[in-house]
Design an enzyme around this catalytic site. Structure first.
Site, PDB file in Angstrom:
ATOM      1  N   SER A 142       6.676  16.844  -5.806  1.00  0.00           N
ATOM      2  CA  SER A 142       6.708  15.957  -6.920  1.00  0.00           C
ATOM      3  C   SER A 142       6.605  16.832  -8.274  1.00  0.00           C
ATOM      4  O   SER A 142       6.296  17.909  -8.063  1.00  0.00           O
ATOM      5  CB  SER A 142       5.535  15.153  -6.697  1.00  0.00           C
ATOM      6  OG  SER A 142       5.206  14.468  -7.833  1.00  0.00           O
ATOM      7  N   TYR A 155      -3.466  12.926  -4.598  1.00  0.00           N
ATOM      8  CA  TYR A 155      -1.898  13.149  -4.414  1.00  0.00           C
ATOM      9  C   TYR A 155      -1.332  14.581  -4.848  1.00  0.00           C
ATOM     10  O   TYR A 155      -0.630  14.952  -4.066  1.00  0.00           O
ATOM     11  CB  TYR A 155      -1.075  11.877  -5.241  1.00  0.00           C
ATOM     12  CG  TYR A 155       0.076  11.835  -5.181  1.00  0.00           C
ATOM     13  CD1 TYR A 155       0.874  11.312  -4.004  1.00  0.00           C
ATOM     14  CD2 TYR A 155       1.358  12.137  -6.284  1.00  0.00           C
ATOM     15  CE1 TYR A 155       2.310  11.287  -3.875  1.00  0.00           C
ATOM     16  CE2 TYR A 155       2.367  12.243  -6.358  1.00  0.00           C
ATOM     17  CZ  TYR A 155       2.984  11.669  -5.278  1.00  0.00           C
ATOM     18  OH  TYR A 155       4.400  11.599  -4.817  1.00  0.00           O
TER      19      TYR A 155
HETATM   20  N1  NAP Z   1       9.125   7.426  -6.914  1.00  0.00           N
HETATM   21  C1  NAP Z   1       8.333   8.626  -7.620  1.00  0.00           C
HETATM   22  O1  NAP Z   1       8.085   8.303  -8.715  1.00  0.00           O
HETATM   23  C2  NAP Z   1       8.223   9.638  -6.672  1.00  0.00           C
HETATM   24  C3  NAP Z   1       8.268  11.145  -7.658  1.00  0.00           C
HETATM   25  C4  NAP Z   1       7.755  12.059  -7.018  1.00  0.00           C
HETATM   26  C5  NAP Z   1       7.794  12.175  -5.670  1.00  0.00           C
HETATM   27  N2  NAP Z   1       8.157  11.025  -4.968  1.00  0.00           N
HETATM   28  C6  NAP Z   1       8.221  11.440  -3.547  1.00  0.00           C
HETATM   29  O2  NAP Z   1       9.292  10.716  -2.830  1.00  0.00           O
HETATM   30  C7  NAP Z   1       9.095  10.293  -1.452  1.00  0.00           C
HETATM   31  C8  NAP Z   1       9.488   8.946  -1.241  1.00  0.00           C
HETATM   32  O3  NAP Z   1       8.758   8.097  -2.044  1.00  0.00           O
HETATM   33  P1  NAP Z   1       9.751   6.931  -2.713  1.00  0.00           P
HETATM   34  O4  NAP Z   1       9.246   6.918  -4.294  1.00  0.00           O
HETATM   35  O5  NAP Z   1      10.844   6.614  -2.330  1.00  0.00           O
HETATM   36  O6  NAP Z   1       8.692   5.830  -2.332  1.00  0.00           O
HETATM   37  P2  NAP Z   1       9.010   4.388  -1.350  1.00  0.00           P
HETATM   38  O7  NAP Z   1      10.034   3.609  -1.609  1.00  0.00           O
HETATM   39  O8  NAP Z   1       7.434   3.827  -1.298  1.00  0.00           O
HETATM   40  O9  NAP Z   1       9.328   5.041   0.299  1.00  0.00           O
HETATM   41  C9  NAP Z   1       8.411   5.691   0.898  1.00  0.00           C
HETATM   42  C10 NAP Z   1       8.913   5.663   2.335  1.00  0.00           C
HETATM   43  O10 NAP Z   1       8.114   6.489   3.177  1.00  0.00           O
HETATM   44  C11 NAP Z   1       7.799   5.634   4.196  1.00  0.00           C
HETATM   45  N3  NAP Z   1       6.465   5.828   4.766  1.00  0.00           N
HETATM   46  C12 NAP Z   1       5.366   5.881   4.076  1.00  0.00           C
HETATM   47  N4  NAP Z   1       4.199   5.896   4.892  1.00  0.00           N
HETATM   48  C13 NAP Z   1       4.750   6.026   6.077  1.00  0.00           C
HETATM   49  C14 NAP Z   1       4.026   6.177   7.403  1.00  0.00           C
HETATM   50  N5  NAP Z   1       2.649   6.212   7.677  1.00  0.00           N
HETATM   51  N6  NAP Z   1       4.967   6.539   8.328  1.00  0.00           N
HETATM   52  C15 NAP Z   1       6.172   6.673   8.219  1.00  0.00           C
HETATM   53  N7  NAP Z   1       6.919   6.355   7.053  1.00  0.00           N
HETATM   54  C16 NAP Z   1       6.122   6.225   6.122  1.00  0.00           C
HETATM   55  C17 NAP Z   1       8.383   4.295   3.968  1.00  0.00           C
HETATM   56  O11 NAP Z   1       8.561   3.517   5.079  1.00  0.00           O
HETATM   57  P3  NAP Z   1       7.705   2.348   5.775  1.00  0.00           P
HETATM   58  O12 NAP Z   1       6.467   1.728   4.701  1.00  0.00           O
HETATM   59  O13 NAP Z   1       8.609   1.471   6.291  1.00  0.00           O
HETATM   60  O14 NAP Z   1       6.803   3.186   6.789  1.00  0.00           O
HETATM   61  C18 NAP Z   1       9.111   4.324   2.858  1.00  0.00           C
HETATM   62  O15 NAP Z   1      10.280   4.332   3.591  1.00  0.00           O
HETATM   63  C19 NAP Z   1       7.639  10.334  -1.285  1.00  0.00           C
HETATM   64  O16 NAP Z   1       7.282  11.581  -0.727  1.00  0.00           O
HETATM   65  C20 NAP Z   1       7.019  10.433  -2.670  1.00  0.00           C
HETATM   66  O17 NAP Z   1       5.828  11.138  -2.633  1.00  0.00           O
HETATM   67  C21 NAP Z   1       8.333   9.826  -5.392  1.00  0.00           C
END
Ligand code: NAP
Length: 266
Positions: A142, A155
């Site tokens: 991130s 985080y």
């Molecule tokens: N969106 C942003 O602004 C942003 C910025 C920087 C970095 N990121 C990173 O990008 C990555 C993806 O996030 P996103 O933004 O796409 O969010 P998201 O839409 O909430 O997706 C998160 C994914 O992780 C899975 N997950 C969460 N907890 C889990 C668990 N205990 N076991 C297995 N799977 C789990 C969720 O699936 P289930 O709920 O079905 O398990 C979901 O598919 C993350 O690592 C996040 O930190 C996001």
């Protein structure tokens, strides 16, 4: 094997957001898929969609990566599957609260999913990758990997672990053909914001990227041979300065005595 024989790509957190787009783009590139997350119905639906759209095989593995037994089950499955050529450690949780307000359960979940799981899954695929001298590991950090806002301390700390782990691993593997990429997105429009406690609508829209742009830029970076990818940073020189300073700081510490400003050495 996928239609273009790319092997099997594992995408954790494929049920939404960035992971879901990775799954689509990797299927388009000819990878078969192993989609990992907790929400079975979403994974099943995505698997069907991708098989129809791209003609690849898309298996699902329902698991809670924050649960030790589930994590061990997934790790074993990955370690024993020689078809795997790519791992996207994308699953992540993002509760955003000041450290005085965050619950211990949330802290455990952040550490277990964002750190323990990515480390275990990386260690699971590495022996086959190094034995074959091929394979790619993409870890999703991130913009907060190297910066903590008042409500992102825990985080940010988990994402800092992920970043240093990934950079260190890249350096360990620099003389091999195993590729490691650290992707550091800034705000991206996904469900994580609602789950974090801060709705995406509360952010300045000018600072928010789509998940499609984030993943397409990250994969373009991978194609260019980048090992560190900031999808939204226009001037990559800013990171290069920071990276060079990190190295200088390490060297500056190899001094064996307290710095003179402490007036301890005569
Ligand atoms: N969106 C942003 O602004 C942003 C910025 C920087 C970095 N990121 C990173 O990008 C990555 C993806 O996030 P996103 O933004 O796409 O969010 P998201 O839409 O909430 O997706 C998160 C994914 O992780 C899975 N997950 C969460 N907890 C889990 C668990 N205990 N076991 C297995 N799977 C789990 C969720 O699936 P289930 O709920 O079905 O398990 C979901 O598919 C993350 O690592 C996040 O930190 C996001």
């Amino acid at each position: 094997m996928g239609t273009q024989g790319k092997g099997l790509a594992v995408v954790t957190g494929a049920s939404s957001g960035i992971g879901k787009i990775y799954a689509d783009r990797l299927a388009k590139r000819g990878f078969d898929l192993l989609l990992v997350a907790r929400r079975k119905q979403r994974l099943e639906q995505l698997s069907q969609e991708l098989q129809q759209k791209h003609g690849v095989k898309a298996e699902i593995l329902v698991a809670d990566l924050g649960n030790s037994a589930d994590l061990e089950r997934v790790s074993k499955a990955l370690a024993s599957d020689e078809r795997i050529t790519l791992l996207v450690n994308n699953a992540g949780v993002g509760e955003l609260k000041p450290t005085t307000a965050i619950s211990l359960d949330a802290v455990n979940s952040l550490i277990d999913v964002n750190n323990k799981a990515i480390t275990h899954l990386t260690l699971a695929v590495l022996p086959n990758f190094t034995k074959r001298n091929s394979g790619t590991i993409i870890n999703i950090g991130s913009i907060l990997s190297f910066f903590a806002l008042p409500m992102s301390t825990v985080y940010s700390a988990t994402k800092a672990f992920l970043a240093i782990f990934t950079i260190g691993l890249r350096d360990e593997l620099k003389d091999t053909d195993v590729k490691v990429q650290l992707v550091l997105p800034a705000a991206t429009e996904t469900e994580i914001w609602e789950l974090s406690g801060i709705p995406v609508a509360a952010l300045d829209p000018k600072t928010v990227m789509t998940a499609e742009h984030c993943v397409d830029a990250a994969l373009a970076g991978l194609d260019k041979g980048e090992t560190i990818t900031y999808p939204s940073v226009e001037n990559f020189g800013v990171f290069e300065e920071f990276d060079a300073a990190r190295g200088k700081l390490f060297v500056a510490g190899q001094n064996g005595k307290p710095a003179s400003r402490y007036n301890l050495t005569k």
